[in-house]
Design an enzyme around this catalytic site. Structure first.
Site, PDB file in Angstrom:
ATOM      1  N   SER A 227       0.837  -1.191   0.000  1.00  0.00           N
ATOM      2  CA  SER A 227       0.000   0.000   0.000  1.00  0.00           C
ATOM      3  C   SER A 227       0.880   1.252   0.000  1.00  0.00           C
ATOM      4  CB  SER A 227      -0.965  -0.027   1.186  1.00  0.00           C
ATOM      5  OG  SER A 227      -2.001   0.902   1.016  1.00  0.00           O
ATOM      6  N   GLU A 276      -3.485  13.637   0.021  1.00  0.00           N
ATOM      7  CA  GLU A 276      -3.696  12.793   1.201  1.00  0.00           C
ATOM      8  C   GLU A 276      -2.514  12.862   2.154  1.00  0.00           C
ATOM      9  OE1 GLU A 276      -4.232   8.087   2.362  1.00  0.00           O
ATOM     10  OE2 GLU A 276      -4.806   8.751   0.357  1.00  0.00           O
ATOM     11  N   HIS A 357      -6.987  -6.317   0.833  1.00  0.00           N
ATOM     12  CA  HIS A 357      -5.841  -5.483   0.483  1.00  0.00           C
ATOM     13  C   HIS A 357      -4.664  -5.823   1.402  1.00  0.00           C
ATOM     14  CE1 HIS A 357      -3.511  -2.095  -0.784  1.00  0.00           C
ATOM     15  NE2 HIS A 357      -3.801  -1.314   0.238  1.00  0.00           N
TER      16      HIS A 357
END
Length: 715
Positions: A227, A276, A357
């Site tokens: 990620s 972000e 994920h």
């Protein structure tokens, strides 16, 4: 001494459905230096205002002067051009090795101390060794969140648990970045977190290189993450050529996927990824809505790895990750591998069953261990593969208007003559200047420069490169003997024989090389919701103790000790802590010569619960969802009161059958279907009217269930 590597064999061919095949199955060795093309002169970098719009991927073989490379030997400097473009427009600049890098390697941990231009910072990482006596290759795992660590150790490699937040914190504004990198280069540095994290891994490798090599091998380092940490691993491996194997997992926007493909695929938007967190460099802000103006794209970043090992793992079931664009990046980068005769050294694998994920996939276990055996242990020859899921298969032909050239070897297989004996002058505690009689080219490709090595055993350390017959070395260790030799390098990559050795010893820096004794009896007292007082027994030193460094780590175990202050006395008050949070402390002593002691015992404290002086709200945003799960990012916590909040707690309810599978920037606990998330140490303080936007979580749910959590409260 180093033996010249035989060049890889002829170009490989690529099959989308099957293996990447070719004549040679040998792994390419990682370079002995962080940036092999540092001596290349890069001119003609464009300005942002003059960039044309081009919907196709830039030609990776086209140099800045408009000509295309025709020989493999030209890739070294073409790669440097791509690196400079990526730094200028995408990631920010990665500085070279600082003036001072010291540290220790033990069977349980690595410490890193950096000093540069009068500034210093420190961080550490834990080490988990496999069975056996070593020395071991090692895989740096970002944030404990990467490839299956059990599989890594079973393959025979050590695991280095690296906390990237100690080097570059998330949740900070771009003009006030925090962490060990920004302590050296400034909180307003335009370099993004991804490259700052990579800088930290490079400093870990520096320390491993300087160790005696009895525990970890300096020539066999890998890196992995998933990620956001997959983004970090990808950028880290691209920018340090000492990394032999890079394994990013489900990296998403700002990671492997081509920037040009993300808007059309429906992945996390570039503006979202840029906003972000300050992952990307500040300059990328002007391209979030116009990636077609970028003069570089991620297929070229993939090419920066060649011919080293690259194993990209992806998830075709989550569109938000941009798997189709990632496959295009891998296919485009594989063309560079092919041209360099290293097509078997890259793997892209998205052919997996649906699942959470960042889950450990059974489909990846065998290729993971094969890659470790091939690139780190040098015991395997399994070829790479392109296993692209039909669910998210990109078409490279739709994205390029260039063809892959057949790169020759310039016909030169004759090495240059051997350089003369180096002479050492201007020897200091941390540096020396070397000069030597120049070599001559004997094969027609021209003399390209020199590699400088320290003779230390089976794997000699490369200290640097020079385009001329002299070099000024820095970052050496005081009061240490060095035996150094030089090899000439021509335009075809041929290396000469080793020059005769020169031996010199760095100066002692005032004669003091003895560190102080370790501080003892570290205790904490007077702990409140936001602070604690530390005290310890004084260290001793033959020339006097100059002061103490105070180190702090989060939690009862794990985490990274980072320096949070200094003291000239045997006491220190640490403030600004988060309520209801556990911390560990250590102290080390320094003398006037800069020698540092071993660390003290560890003192653990738990801060008192805070008294909330303001009201808060928690508002979830669904970043992405699929048939069996979803990601809430951000979970925005806003102080709606008139006083500062020192600690917050968010509570919500998961629907029946839903399971929390991960969270970030907060400590989550689950009781039944009730989830409680408390602030992390770095985001517990919220000013009136301010918001925290770096908290998020992921959950799984039964197939077809569209329900989402409810009942969010904040206190």
């Amino acid at each position: 001494m180093i033996i010249r590597l035989v060049a890889l064999a002829v170009a490989a061919t690529l099959s989308v459905a099957g293996a990447v095949t070719g004549v040679s199955t040998k792994a390419a060795a990682a370079a002995g230096v962080e940036d092999e093309g540092a001596d290349c002169a890069v001119t003609g970098l464009p300005d942002a205002g003059s960039l044309p719009t081009d919907t196709r991927l830039p030609d990776p073989f086209k140099k800045l002067d408009g000509t295309r490379i025709s020989a493999r030997s030209e890739w070294r400097c073409r790669r440097e051009e791509i690196k400079k473009l990526a730094e200028k427009f995408v990631y920010g600049e990665k500085p070279g090795k600082p003036a001072g890098v010291t540290g220790t390697v033990s069977r349980t941990g690595i410490t890193v101390n950096v000093s540069h231009n009068g500034k210093s910072s420190s961080f550490s990482a834990s080490v988990d060794l496999p069975s056996g006596s070593g020395p071991f290759p090692a895989v740096v795992v970002f944030g404990g969140f990467g490839a299956d660590t059990a599989a890594i150790k079973a393959a025979g490699a050590a695991v280095i648990n690296y906390d990237p937040y100690a080097v570059g914190k998330e949740g900070t504004p771009r003009n006030n970045k925090q962490g060990a990198f920004y302590s050296i280069y400034g909180s307003s540095s335009s370099t993004g977190l991804l490259l700052a994290w990579g800088w930290g891994v490079s400093r870990i490798i520096d320390v491993i290189e300087q160790s005696d090599g009895s525990i970890l091998r300096a020539d066999a380092t890998g890196v992995t993450g998933c990620s956001r940490f997959g983004k970090g691993a990808f950028v880290t491996g691209a920018f340090d050529q000492r990394i032999a194997l890079t394994m990013p997992i489900e990296s998403g926007s700002a990671g492997v996927p081509i920037f040009r493909g993300i808007p059309g695929e429906g992945a996390q938007s570039l503006s979202s990824a840029y906003g972000e967190q300050p992952w990307l460099g500040d300059a990328f802000g002007s391209f979030t809505s116009s990636p077609t103006r970028l003069p570089v794209d991620t297929h070229e970043i993939v090419g920066m790895f060649a011919p080293r090992g690259l194993f990209i793992m992806d998830n075709p079931h989550i569109t938000n990750l941009g798997p189709k664009s990632a496959s295009v990046a891998a296919l485009g980068g594989a063309e560079i591998y092919k041209a360099l005769g290293a097509g078997e050294n890259i793997t892209y694998w998205s052919d997996i069953q649906d699942g959470n994920h960042c889950a450990n996939r059974p489909e990846w276990r065998t290729p993971l261990q094969q890659n470790i055996q091939k690139f780190l242990l040098k015991t395997g020859n399994a070829p790479g593969a392109m296993r692209i899921s039909a669910k998210a298969s990109g078409n490279l032909s739709q994205w390029r208007d260039w063809q892959t050239p057949v790169l020759g070897d310039s016909g030169d297989t004759t090495p240059p003559s051997t350089p003369g004996t180096p002479a050492a002058t201007n020897v200091t505690t941390t540096g020396a200047t070397l000069t030597w009689a120049a070599a001559t080219d004997q094969g027609g490709s021209g003399l390209a420069g020199y590699n400088v090595y320290r003779e230390v055993g089976a794997t000699d350390q490369q200290l640097g490169q020079s385009a001329t017959n002299s070099i000024t070395l820095s970052g050496l260790t005081a009061s240490t003997q060095y035996q150094v030799y030089v090899r000439a390098r021509d335009g075809a990559g041929n290396l000469s024989g080793n020059s005769p050795l020169v031996t010199f010893t760095t100066t002692t820096g005032g004669g003091d090389t003895s560190p102080p004794t370790a501080p003892a009896g570290l205790t904490a007292s007077g702990t409140t919701s936001t602070g604690t007082s530390l005290s310890w027994t004084a260290s001793t030193d033959d020339n006097g103790v100059a002061g103490y460094d105070i180190l702090r780590a989060p939690g009862t175990s794990g985490g990274t000790f980072t320096q949070v202050g200094t003291s000239a006395a045997t006491s220190f008050s640490d403030t600004g802590l988060a309520p209801s949070t556990t911390y560990r402390y250590q102290v080390r002593a320094r003398d006037a010569a800069g020698n540092t002691s071993p660390v003290s015992n560890t003192a653990q404290v738990a801060t008192q619960p805070g008294t909330s002086t303001g009201a808060c709200t928690a508002v979830p945003t669904v970043q992405t969802q699929w048939s069996t799960g979803y990601v809430i990012q951000p979970l925005t916590i806003t102080n709606t009161g008139t006083s500062t909040i020192n600690g917050w707690t968010v509570t919500f309810t998961l629907p029946a059958g839903h399971t929390l599978t991960g969270s970030w920037n907060g400590t989550a606990t689950v009781r039944g279907q009730t989830v409680t998330i408390k602030n992390a140490s770095h985001n517990g303080t919220v000013a009136p009217g301010a918001s925290i936007t770096n908290v998020g979580f992921q959950a799984s749910r039964p197939n077809g269930d569209t329900a989402l959590p409810s009942g969010y409260t904040c206190a």
